[in-house]
Design a protein around this motif. Structure first.
Motif, short mmCIF file in Angstrom:
data_model
loop_
_atom_site.label_atom_id
_atom_site.label_comp_id
_atom_site.label_asym_id
_atom_site.label_seq_id
_atom_site.Cartn_x
_atom_site.Cartn_y
_atom_site.Cartn_z
N GLN B 314 0.58 -1.04 0.14
CA GLN B 314 -0.02 -0.02 0.24
C GLN B 314 1.01 1.35 -0.17
OE1 GLN B 314 0.34 2.26 2.66
NE2 GLN B 314 1.51 0.73 4.24
N ASP B 315 2.12 1.31 0.88
CA ASP B 315 2.36 2.51 0.93
C ASP B 315 3.41 2.95 -0.25
OD1 ASP B 315 4.43 0.29 1.35
OD2 ASP B 315 5.86 1.27 2.12
N ARG B 318 -0.31 2.45 -3.31
CA ARG B 318 -1.47 3.36 -3.10
C ARG B 318 -2.72 2.60 -3.78
NH1 ARG B 318 0.95 7.91 -0.54
NH2 ARG B 318 -0.84 9.02 -1.00
N GLU B 319 -3.67 3.51 -4.20
CA GLU B 319 -5.39 2.65 -4.49
C GLU B 319 -4.64 1.18 -5.79
OE1 GLU B 319 -3.90 5.69 -5.49
OE2 GLU B 319 -4.20 5.60 -7.97
N LYS B 320 -3.46 1.49 -6.37
CA LYS B 320 -3.78 0.11 -6.49
C LYS B 320 -2.89 -1.12 -5.99
CE LYS B 320 -2.89 2.69 -10.96
NZ LYS B 320 -2.45 4.39 -11.25
N ALA B 321 -2.93 -1.14 -4.41
CA ALA B 321 -2.36 -2.40 -3.97
C ALA B 321 -3.74 -3.20 -3.70
CB ALA B 321 -1.91 -1.84 -2.27
N ASN B 324 -4.68 -2.92 1.59
CA ASN B 324 -4.39 -1.73 3.01
C ASN B 324 -3.44 -2.88 4.14
OD1 ASN B 324 -6.11 -2.80 4.39
ND2 ASN B 324 -7.03 -0.47 4.47
#
Lengths: 503, 459
Positions: B314-315, B318-321, B324
């Motif tokens: 996630q870090d 981000r939104e494609k992970a 979370n």
């Protein structure tokens, strides 16, 4: 194949294993035996065989390769690495907490339920919210709960089109990831030059997505360590567009008794008990991420949650506590009831401060601003303003020391026996170093860290190789991350191959 | 001020360096109307007072240290070797954080690497990650992996009704806004053959539990055959304690193995923190969520460990992970790692055999009691189903009151067809004396021989 086998710091348990050696001994069965059908059984288990003392030495040796709060200053931004009081560990290990089964009857678990209930009440009081669920197991898990609650709230009102969540570009990576995981879409908002939300950009986004706006996620103080000046205005704009406001509570160490998110107008937020309330980070968990919210979202909380089932009959009586599922709950987020062991530790921690809790924030913010004041002039700072409980600086000097990066500064700090700050986050600051000292560090510790930082700034100009080749005194040098991803070795070699090679 | 070390002189010197005259002045950016609200919290307490209060409160709980326990259903009273807790209490481990800086985190990294190895070997998989929150969330994330493996082109996920009810519920919570359709478990009575028949070309994954929630070892041959024929992934939820004795899920044909690692050195602690584990065949490694530690070398060519395949996370992504997840159960993975190492190859198997023998002894003795019947239609490991002559809650109340025994799980709560059925769990911790007392207790309760004043236990 490599030309030579790399030497380990410490052999793995598989390499230390000797066939036939035994660790913990177990009693013989005291019941008549029952045949175990061979066709159900495995024939072999490739596990280490070590004596008990060798096991102890193995893990003690490993522990010595770690940096930790108990060893020294750990200013890892956004992680709130404060002292973890030892008494909290003892409390969590009391048999009356540690050896209680989660499915025992209500009548046999009133102590645990009372503790959870009181913690729930405190978390509401501290944040200014009406309701809480302490089931989420980590901050990211609490975030996930909050976004699912927002989505379900809209659906419950028949407002099914609201699927978009605004996320500032300074946000923790979990925010956009949470949004996607909850089946919603994240819309990134660029920050203004002060690192704040750009109100015009926000108004435009709200207007553009008005019909589809589910809400906004924002961290307060922001991940840049500053208190968003227009927070009340931001909340108003999003509310007027029909969205709900989610606060990422990662930085609550800057807000205890300073502002209550519920009173600022937020609808929901999560806590990180392992940050703000000092339950240990454990080398990467376990955490605990309670979600708190206002009346509007209370019916949607994950559950079950603890409530008073029967009020006491008279003053000397205790109430009867029990489990209740909020009536429109998003559902269960975890087996059983959450990370109770972390609840016990947080309870002990909050008990210690009680009504003095605001002092935690006062001194955390004092410490961060002290570092800021003393590094100013030597290090570039993206914003010249008071910070919250952490500060972001730029780890480079493009003119005076080209080629030196934030990572070099971080690695060099290890040579001075400090843990580095968070690197390269927030993403919107070049060569960011995010420094969070916490309230539990004394002035002497801060002074020695500041001295090291000033010294490193000198070295960056006079002897940059010292930074590039750092760290020098750690158990290993910089590691080859590319090789790790390319060759992908994720397990120890099987013991029988080891012994075959040895022959 | 509890854990704050500042003297008045320190504070004044620091304020002066900052250039303000009071601590309050540090908070000018907070809207005045909302600044410095009152916190209605109790008076501060000293360590001595906290210990006294919390110790007193803990006594309102019945605990397995004072009572015999036959309750399992996903959380187990197993032996924890003394050294496990001693290692966990090393500040070097528990006051460190996620090993982002490998040069100063080799201890945590190597321990996770060894944990991944032992989980892989136990489950018969190629690789495992550093942990999930618990078994239930690991199953929920397995659904995500299976969806991704089929590029979101398949919508159906089949759950066996004998997967832990909490796990199935959590998976539904996780995926409530996504295009996944769960089936298989609603009626609660589908057999393995029924489930195999449900697998089609739109089925991303089928999940079963081994041993199942009722403690039984089911035959998955048909399911695995059907799954192979349709390209459906097989996820097996398992008990790692059982895996030391039984055929590994990998040997049975699993693609993904998840489960709860609490039985590996972690106390029951009223439901958490526990340890989800997640293991896969090689082809799915890059789809796993969470931290994964890999072996590499440092600048001097020495062996070193580092978190790897980071771009999944996630870090960075981000939104494609795909998830979370970040912080999870690191210290619990360490507990399991120390536990498994100390038990070793022989101890792990010994614990599983003790569970087997004791559970079977208990089942045989209870099966002889008038009014009780034990389900022996399938082999079982450490848990088994008993049909009782009275409601389970009544029996449990009498067991605890008269015998100091924490009784089994009331299956009627989750399975309407299983009213008056109790799920009993027997582990290496239950002595023959305890089992005999349970049997005597059940006999007396069924016969209605007990009176309010009778206490047969002496805790």
């Amino acid at each position: 194949m490599e030309n030579s086998t790399p030497q380990p710091l410490e052999k793995t348990s598989y390499e230390l294993s000797q066939p036939g050696r035994q660790g913990i001994r177990l009693p013989d069965p005291d019941v008549p035996l029952t045949d175990i059908p061979a066709d159900l059984c495995r024939t072999d288990l490739d596990f280490p065989e070590m004596g008990e003392l060798d096991v102890v030495r193995h893990f003690i040796k490993l522990s010595q390769f770690n940096y930790s709060i108990d060893k020294g200053f750990y200013p890892l931004g956004s992680c709130t690495m404060k002292y973890n009081p030892k008494i909290n560990e003892d409390m969590a290990r009391l048999p009356g907490y540690a050896h209680v089964h989660p499915l025992q009857s209500q009548g046999t678990t009133q102590g645990a339920l009372a503790l959870m209930y009181r913690l729930q009440e405190w978390l509401c009081e501290i944040s200014g919210f009406d309701a809480v669920s302490i089931q989420p197991a980590a901050g990211a898990h609490g975030e996930f709960a909050g976004i699912l609650m927002i989505r379900k709230y809209h659906i419950d009102r028949g407002d099914v089109k609201r699927t978009k969540i605004l996320v500032p570009d300074s946000a923790h990576g979990t925010n956009p990831a949470t949004t996607s995981m909850a089946g919603l879409q994240a819309i990134e908002l660029p920050s203004d030059k002060n690192g704040d939300v750009d109100l015009d950009v926000l108004r435009k986004a709200c207007e553009q997505h008005k019909e589809e706006l589910a809400g906004m996620m924002i961290t307060v103080p922001s991940t840049l360590g500053v208190f968003e000046e227009h927070i009340v205005e931001i909340i108003k704009i999003v509310h007027e567009a029909g969205g709900l406001m989610y606060m990422d509570g990662a930085n609550m160490n800057a807000l205890l008794g300073v502002a209550k998110p519920g009173e600022l107008g937020f609808d929901v937020m999560h806590y990180n008990l392992h940050k703000t309330f000092s339950t240990p980070h454990g080398g990467g968990g376990p955490g605990s991420g309670p979600v708190v919210c206002n009346e509007k979202l209370a019916p949607f909380r994950p559950g079950p949650v603890v409530e008073i089932i029967e009020e006491p009959q008279d003053e000397d009586d205790a109430p009867l506590y029990g489990w209740v599922m909020p009536d429109k709950s998003i559902g269960r987020l975890k087996a059983f009831h959450g990370n109770f062991g972390m609840h016990v530790r947080a309870y002990a921690y909050i008990s210690a401060y009680g009504s003095d809790l605001p002092k935690v924030t006062h001194y955390a913010v004092l410490n961060a601003n002290y570092i800021r004041a003393r590094l100013k002039g030597t290090y570039l700072m993206p914003f010249d303003r008071m910070c919250g409980h952490e500060l972001v600086i730029e780890g480079h000097w493009p003119d005076k020391a080209p080629g030196v990066h934030a990572l070099d500064i971080s690695k060099r700090l290890m040579d001075y026996n400090f843990h580095p700050p968070t690197n390269y986050f927030p993403l919107i600051v070049p060569e960011a170093l995010l420094i969070e000292p916490t309230e539990t560090e004394s002035k002497e510790v801060l002074d020695s860290f500041i001295e090291a930082m000033l010294k490193i700034a000198e070295e960056a100009q006079n002897n940059p190789d010292l930074l590039h080749s750092a760290p020098h005194i750690t158990p290993v040098k910089r590691v080859d991350e590319v090789k790790a991803a390319k060759d992908l070795v994720l397990c120890c070699r099987p013991t029988h191959i080891e012994s075959a090679e040895a022959q | 001020m509890s854990y704050i070390p500042h003297t008045d002189a320190d504070r004044e010197a620091m304020l002066k360096a900052i250039g303000v005259d009071s601590i309050e002045a540090l908070f000018d950016a907070v809207p005045e109307k909302h600044r410095f609200p009152v916190l209605d919290l109790p008076d501060p307490m000293t360590e001595m007072e906290i210990a006294a209060e919390m110790e007193a409160l803990s006594r309102f709980n019945v605990s397995a240290s004072d009572y015999a326990i036959f309750l399992g259903a996903g959380a187990y009273h197993h032996y924890i070797p003394s050294l496990v807790n001693h290692m966990l209490l090393r500040g070097e481990f528990y006051t460190a954080y996620t090993p982002y800086q490998p040069e100063v985190s080799q201890g945590t990294l190597q321990a996770i690497f060894e944990f991944q190895t032992m989980i892989s070997r136990l489950t018969g998989m190629d690789a495992a990650n550093a942990s999930h929150y618990d078994g239930a969330t690991a199953l929920a994330e397995a659904v995500t992996v299976a969806m991704a493996a089929h590029r979101d082109k398949r919508q159906k996920v089949i759950f066996s009704p004998t997967i832990h009810p909490h796990y199935r519920e959590v998976a539904r919570t996780y995926h409530q806004n996504r295009a996944v359709k769960f089936s298989g478990d609603r009626s609660g009575t589908a057999t393995m053959v029924d489930l195999a028949d449900m697998i089609d070309d739109n089925t991303a994954m089928i999940a079963v539990q081994y041993p199942n929630f009722l403690g039984q070892i089911e035959d998955y041959t048909e399911i695995i055959k059907a799954a192979r024929a349709h390209g459906t992934l097989v996820c097996i939820v398992t008990d790692p304690v059982a895996c030391a004795l039984l055929k590994s899920p990998g040997e049975l044909g699993a693609d993904i193995v998840v489960g709860e690692g609490q039985g590996l050195g972690i106390p029951m602690s009223f439901g958490g923190p526990y340890l989800g584990f997640f293991a896969v065949k090689n082809e799915h490694v890059r789809r796993i969520a969470g931290r994964i530690v890999g072996e590499t070398v440092d600048g001097d060519g020495r062996r070193a460990y580092v978190m790897t395949l980071r771009p999944r996370e996630q870090d960075i992504r981000r939104e494609k992970a795909s998830s979370n997840i970040c912080t999870n159960q690191g210290l619990m993975a360490l507990a399991a790692c120390v536990h498994m190492t100390a038990m070793g190859k022989q101890g792990m198997r010994r614990v599983a055999e003790l569970c087997w023998h004791k559970a079977h002894y208990a089942a045989q003795e209870i099966g002889k009691l008038k009014g009780f019947s034990v389900d022996t239609t399938r082999p079982f490991f450490k848990e088994f189903v008993v049909t009782c002559p009275k409601p389970v809650s009544e029996i449990n109340d009498e067991l605890i009151y008269h015998f100091g025994i924490i009784g089994g799980y009331d299956l009627g709560k989750d399975f309407p067809t299983r009213e008056n059925q109790m799920l009993l769990c027997v582990t290496e911790m239950n002595s023959k004396d305890e089992i005999d007392m349970l049997v005597a207790g059940l006999r007396a309760i069924a016969a209605g021989e007990l009176h309010d004043g009778d206490h047969h236990h002496h805790h």
